[in-house]
Write an enzyme that holds these catalytic residues in place. Structure first.
Site, PDB file in Angstrom:
ATOM      1  CB  CYS A  79      -0.856   0.126   1.052  1.00  0.00           C
ATOM      2  SG  CYS A  79      -0.326   0.368   3.229  1.00  0.00           S
ATOM      3  CB  CYS A 105       3.225  -0.290   3.473  1.00  0.00           C
ATOM      4  SG  CYS A 105       2.417  -0.387   4.891  1.00  0.00           S
ATOM      5  CB  CYS A 124      -1.265  -2.961   2.608  1.00  0.00           C
ATOM      6  SG  CYS A 124       0.719  -3.434   2.547  1.00  0.00           S
ATOM      7  CB  CYS A 182       0.586  -2.662   7.249  1.00  0.00           C
ATOM      8  SG  CYS A 182      -0.842  -2.151   6.140  1.00  0.00           S
ATOM      9  CG  ASP A 196      -6.171  -8.937  67.656  1.00  0.00           C
ATOM     10  OD1 ASP A 196      -5.882  -9.739  68.758  1.00  0.00           O
ATOM     11  OD2 ASP A 196      -5.410  -9.384  66.474  1.00  0.00           O
TER      12      ASP A 196
END
Lengths: 216, 532
Positions: free
Chosen positions: B21, B24, B112, B115, B347
């Site tokens: 793509c 990228c 793509c 990616c 306690d």
């Protein structure tokens, strides 16, 4: 000062109800130990003793077949057991003087060598019901062996009575205790199966004294 | 302005033709400023096509083995329910599948091969809007956020393959391409998405924010892409107990660093092949980091445990200190759960008087976190009016670091107590006076029998700093004590079978017992006192 029996019994019931809650020591948040009166106590009556509040008394009579060698096991609500001599034990009778006490129960085993480490008490000597804890030597030549009476890990033996044996006779139910034993978690209820309740023990003592008076 | 130049053409062509793509492609060409990535996918695609035209006007567009559009749509529609709105320009559209995860159907551009759609649909406004809708629906109050995103490990493998491919191509021109010359996928993703989040939610992105929005992507189709790495670098993929799959991102990265090019290329296609579908969203969550509320509590009941007392599922005593305080906080802060801690504890049958005991409550995943000091004061009043067994003061928000101050108190600081003591022997006023003069009395305490079942057997050396007596009658007196932290007071009074030495009984030569105990003060000066 004498405590009114009724007040003491009532408090014990209240305590017993709360102590029952401490059945499982491994439960989350099971930390708080109930120990004290929840209301301000009247000046005249004392609160139940330390032993009354935290412990249940169990007995074993004529341990190892030896007459009158009675032991009293104090079982804490958290399952820990304190081994003590019952009031009827020969060592606690008037006239007896203790010469010495020894935790060397055999050539290879001394209860003094017991070492526990960590939360899970590793390394402790494991005891069966008949395991000897200590030997008491009296000035009249008599020798008495004190047994564990419960199965479990030995936590500690009382070194105070080694140095000052008279404590054993003066305060057998508290400072004069013999040993502390931690039973297995799974066995915490079953260990008392072979033992006598306070009431049953009292009956045994009464029977004995009747028998002796009968023969005399 | 289009960020690629003539010099990038060969690489761009190569990547484009193998199914990568535009964004990228930018990354592999070292485009390291944000603006180009933020343009719309459609625009970028068109610009890229224009850029790649030869002088003769032909598109160098070899897409090996692209499935024909018709079949692809068919494949995508199989097994996907949900509404189908075909958008007019054929852009990716969103449909919700069963289980609430989101799938994108992409009709024109391929998914793509590097990616897997992350820098295609998943960084665009439509997807971000979906995430923001979920954030808003979750009901959290926040003034900033940190966005964390997790990608499937096989992306690293594909990135590696693409890098080798591009490195080879650039080698032909005698150019080198180091791993660091490539813009990281996550970085580019954040450049694009952060401003979109800010705009949509109206708050800035801040790496230190306690409010985290997290998205986890997965790509089931290519899960096995990583598996070949195990054969070559087995020691990178040792199974650990809490990991579902051995193929974590870290492990895959490690293996990729080790493996040599030849071995890699034998096992994995360079360039990577085109997948059929984009990633799917595995998880979309938001959570707020814990906030801490501190204060001091008084305990007025002799019948109240600090934490719930439950044995075998059965509650033995009603309520607890922590619940009486925390339940209100849980509601107001809209938190999931809480963790209560305090500077020591008492306690069941012991009261806590004076200034009270410091405590801190961690509220986990609170939905509401902003409170004015007035609101906190009101919250304190609410807690106080709802129970007479406990009271709270100095309630305030604190940081996580501040908790350290409180625990410091547990070990180091002193405490003062008041005890009502009974003696078996009758006593006179003079008999207890000597206790007033004892300073810094050293005592040795074996682990009390009452806690021995859950604590190690040990001897504790403690100091009773000072004592003050108050005669009541022949068998009773009150004792005020100031002691070192960690002292067992009850055992100091009754002696615990002689296992605490010295003890009141041994000091006075009587049998003593404790009837009542109150904590008068816990000497820790934290949290800061507030004037009410």
């Amino acid at each position: 000062m004498r405590t009114p029996q009724a007040a003491r019994r009532k408090d014990r019931l209240l305590r017993a109800n709360m102590e029952e809650a401490l059945g499982s020591p491994r439960a989350e948040g099971a930390a708080p130990e109930v120990a004290m009166a929840t209301e301000p106590v009247a000046v005249e009556s004392a609160a139940p003793s330390l032993v009354d509040r935290y412990f249940t008394r169990w007995y074993k009579a004529d341990v190892k077949g030896k007459p009158c060698e009675d032991h009293c096991i104090l079982q804490h609500s958290n399952r820990i057991c304190v081994i003590t001599l019952a009031e009827s034990h020969p060592v606690l009778q008037s006239g007896k003087t203790i010469k010495s006490i020894s935790y060397q129960i055999s050539t290879n085993c001394s209860r003094l060598q017991n070492k526990v480490s960590g939360k899970f008490k590793r390394g402790a000597q494991f005891l069966t019901e008949l395991a000897p804890l200590c030997k008491i030597y009296c000035s009249d030549g008599e020798e008495y062996t004190i047994s564990s009476c419960v199965r479990g890990r030995l936590m500690e033996v009382n070194e105070n009575i080694l140095h000052k044996p008279s404590i054993l006779q003066e305060k057998p139910a508290t400072e004069g205790y013999i040993a502390v034993v931690l039973p297995k978690f799974e066995e915490s209820k079953s260990i008392t199966e072979g033992l006598l309740t306070q009431k049953q023990y009292e009956e045994v003592v009464v029977k004995r004294s009747n028998a002796t008076t009968a023969t005399s | 302005m289009f960020p690629l130049t003539e010099g990038n053409k060969h690489v761009a062509q190569l990547l484009f033709s193998t199914g990568t793509c535009p964004r990228c492609i930018f990354r592999f060409c070292g485009v390291d400023f944000h603006a180009p990535y933020k343009l719309s996918y459609e625009e970028l695609f068109n610009e890229l096509q224009k850029f790649l035209k030869t002088e003769k006007g032909e598109l160098i567009l070899e897409v090996p083995n692209p499935p024909p559009k018709k079949i692809r749509l068919h494949e995508l529609e199989d097994g996907i329910d949900g509404t189908d709105n075909q958008s007019q320009n054929g852009e990716g559209r969103v449909s919700i599948i069963e289980g609430g995860s989101i799938a994108f159907k992409s009709s024109s551009p391929n998914v793509c091969n590097v990616c897997l759609g992350i820098l295609q649909e998943f960084c665009e406004k439509e997807f971000i809007k979906k995430v923001c809708q979920k954030v808003e629906a979750s009901g959290f109050e926040f003034t900033n956020l940190v966005f964390s995103v997790s990608f499937p490990p096989q992306l690293s493998v594909r990135e590696h393959a693409a890098w080798l491919l591009v490195k080879q191509e650039m080698g032909k021109q005698s150019l080198s391409l180091g791993r660091n010359d490539i813009v990281q996928l996550k970085e580019a993703y954040k450049w694009i998405t952060h401003p979109l989040f800010s705009e949509e939610l109206g708050v800035p992105i801040d790496g230190k924010s306690l409010f985290e929005v997290s998205v986890v992507f997965a790509h089931p189709e290519t899960v096995e892409d990583c598996h070949f790495l195990r054969a070559i670098c087995p020691d990178c993929f040792k199974p650990a107990k809490n990991k579902q799959s051995v193929f974590t991102r870290m492990a895959v990265m490690k293996a990729l660093n080790k493996i040599n090019e030849e071995d890699f290329r034998k096992q994995f296609p360079c360039p990577p092949n085109s997948p059929k579908a984009v990633c799917s969203v595995l998880e979309m969550e938001c959570a707020h980091g814990a906030v801490f509320v501190a204060g001091r509590y008084n305990k007025y009941s002799r019948n109240l445990p600090q934490t719930p007392w439950i044995i075998d599922g059965e509650r033995k005593l009603e309520s607890s200190v922590e619940e009486l305080i925390s339940d209100h906080l849980l509601t107001v802060f809209k938190a999931e759960s809480f963790n209560f801690s305090s500077s020591g504890r008492e306690d069941v049958d012991v009261r806590t008087l004076g200034n009270g005991r410091p405590f801190a409550i961690e509220l986990v995943n609170p939905h509401r976190v902003h409170f004015t000091s007035q609101e906190i004061k009101e919250l304190q009043q609410k807690i106080n009016s709802s129970s007479n067994k406990i009271q709270v003061r100095d309630l305030q928000l604190v940081t996580r670091e501040a908790i350290g101050h409180m625990k410091e108190g547990e070990e180091e600081k002193t405490k003062t107590y008041s005890a009502l003591i009974w003696t078996n022997k009758a006593i006179r006023k003079e008999d207890i006076e000597f206790l007033n003069d004892m300073k810094d009395l050293k005592i040795d305490q074996k682990t009390p029998l009452r806690v021995l079942h859950r604590r190690p057997l040990a001897v504790r050396n403690r100091i009773i700093h000072s004592m003050e007596t108050c005669y009541v009658d022949e068998h009773h007196f009150r004792l005020q004590l100031k002691t070192q932290a960690g002292t067992y007071i009850k055992e100091f009074v009754h002696g615990d079978f002689g296992r605490t030495k010295p003890n009141i009984g041994s000091l006075m030569n009587v049998t003593a017992d404790i009837l009542e105990l109150d904590v008068e003060s816990v000497d820790v000066d934290w949290p800061p006192a507030l004037d009410d």
